[in-house]
Write an enzyme that holds these catalytic residues in place. Structure first.
Site, mmCIF file in Angstrom:
data_model
loop_
_atom_site.group_PDB
_atom_site.id
_atom_site.type_symbol
_atom_site.label_atom_id
_atom_site.label_comp_id
_atom_site.label_asym_id
_atom_site.label_seq_id
_atom_site.Cartn_x
_atom_site.Cartn_y
_atom_site.Cartn_z
ATOM 1 N N ARG A 52 29.836 10.108 64.147
ATOM 2 C CA ARG A 52 29.381 10.602 62.649
ATOM 3 C C ARG A 52 29.340 12.339 62.960
ATOM 4 O O ARG A 52 28.431 12.668 63.991
ATOM 5 C CB ARG A 52 28.430 9.861 62.270
ATOM 6 N N LEU A 73 11.180 1.154 62.299
ATOM 7 C CA LEU A 73 11.491 0.132 62.851
ATOM 8 C C LEU A 73 11.625 -0.775 63.585
ATOM 9 O O LEU A 73 11.691 -1.905 64.355
ATOM 10 C CB LEU A 73 11.464 -0.745 61.389
ATOM 11 N N GLU A 93 20.879 7.669 66.234
ATOM 12 C CA GLU A 93 20.769 8.736 65.698
ATOM 13 C C GLU A 93 20.355 9.531 64.434
ATOM 14 O O GLU A 93 19.762 9.651 64.185
ATOM 15 C CB GLU A 93 22.144 9.705 66.164
ATOM 16 N N GLU A 125 29.605 -0.357 66.288
ATOM 17 C CA GLU A 125 28.239 0.247 65.753
ATOM 18 C C GLU A 125 28.953 1.356 64.226
ATOM 19 O O GLU A 125 28.287 0.826 63.592
ATOM 20 C CB GLU A 125 26.876 0.222 66.206
#
Length: 336
Positions: A52, A73, A93, A125
């Site tokens: 990304r 979280l 990130e 992912e």
């Protein structure tokens, strides 16, 4: 024992440990804790190989607001600190960037060595998120290939077909103009189809790109360009040269044709001894095939962008896919 003797004894002990190699073992850093720990934000840096390259700023601001209210979280994953004391991000990130935007000084992080398995998990992912551009996904797929993963392994990990993996992997081999389309998030199928047309008529594709914005490039507009290029080629060739190209396909691989099903005898000029059907001037065939549960026909005039692949048209030509030969099941050959 006086002080001098204690010093001498300690020195001798250290010397023995050094000679045996046990001193180095005592000096080794302790293993990193397996659970999350609080690490200063300024001691963490993004992965330079992260697929990304950009983040949706509105979504990032929304996540930052959530972090201000509830904290982070889910811990991010980072590599152990390097010589400069910096931890490189393995996964998370976006959470890291949002935490910085929220003004946090520290963030919960799990410290792990960047093994090949973790690297592949990171790439998987990222690819499975819906906010990557076509080019970013292509770069992640290329990285997985560089890491030694086969096309089949990548397809299984991502839940894709092998054809989809091939299309994304091919982007790195395309001209800069087409890679720019991928960076502007033009769908990969449209980019792959344009690449096939680029090989046939680079000038026509260049003119199409000059007159068409990225937001208007889709498989349907590329299909219209294909029809224009094919029509131009047929017009230049003349009426006698416009018949479909007949494929030289091993006869043993083909199901009986429709004519043979109706009791007609095979053509007299077939060559069973060689295993190949002989072309008959002025005629062509439609080769019907299956890819999974979908039935289509081979497009023998379009050059695929990947080796060991063919172009297949489904739904009366409305859907065009580039499919590995291993996924093709030949069903019928229908004379025209």
């Amino acid at each position: 024992m006086d002080l001098k003797k204690k010093i001498t004894s300690t020195t001798a002990t250290l010397e023995r440990l050094k000679q045996s190699g046990q001193l180095d073992a005592l000096k080794r850093p302790k293993p990193q804790p397996s659970g999350p720990q609080e690490i200063a934000i300024d001691q963490i840096v993004p992965d330079p190989d992260q697929p990304r390259r950009s983040f949706d700023q509105d979504k990032l601001k929304s996540l930052a607001e959530s972090i201000r209210a509830q904290g982070v979280l889910q811990a991010i994953t980072v590599q152990p600190a390097d010589e400069a004391g910096k931890h490189v991000i393995i996964m998370g990130e976006r959470r890291f960037q949002a935490a910085k935007l929220a003004g946090l000084a520290k963030i919960p992080a799990v410290v792990r060595e960047a093994t090949l398995e973790i690297r592949l998990a990171q790439l998987t992912e990222n690819v499975q998120r819906d906010d990557l551009t076509t080019l970013e996904i292509a770069q992640a797929v290329a990285a997985m290939r560089d890491a030694g993963q086969s096309r089949e392994d990548i397809a299984k990990a991502l839940g894709w077909s092998e054809g989809s993996v091939s299309r994304f992997a091919s982007i790195s081999k395309m001209p800069e103009e087409l890679q720019q389309l991928a960076a502007q998030n033009v769908p990969v199928r449209a980019v792959a189809d344009l690449f096939a047309l680029w090989k046939k008529d680079e000038g026509a594709v260049a003119a199409f790109l000059a007159s068409t914005g990225p937001e208007s490039i889709s498989r349907s507009t590329v299909e219209a360009l294909r029809d224009a290029i094919d029509g131009k080629g047929q017009s230049a060739a003349g009426p006698d040269d416009g018949a479909p190209v007949e494929a030289d396909v091993p006869a043993s691989d083909l199901a009986p044709s429709a004519a043979e099903d109706q009791g007609e005898a095979p053509a007299a000029d077939a060559e069973p001894a060689s295993g190949r059907a002989k072309a008959r001037p002025g005629r062509g065939v439609v080769i019907v095939c299956k890819v999974g549960d979908a039935v289509g026909r081979l497009d023998l005039e379009t050059v695929p962008s990947q080796p060991k692949c063919v172009v297949v048209r489904f739904d009366a030509g409305e859907r065009v896919d580039e499919v590995p030969l291993s996924e093709i099941e030949l069903v019928d050959v229908i004379p025209l």
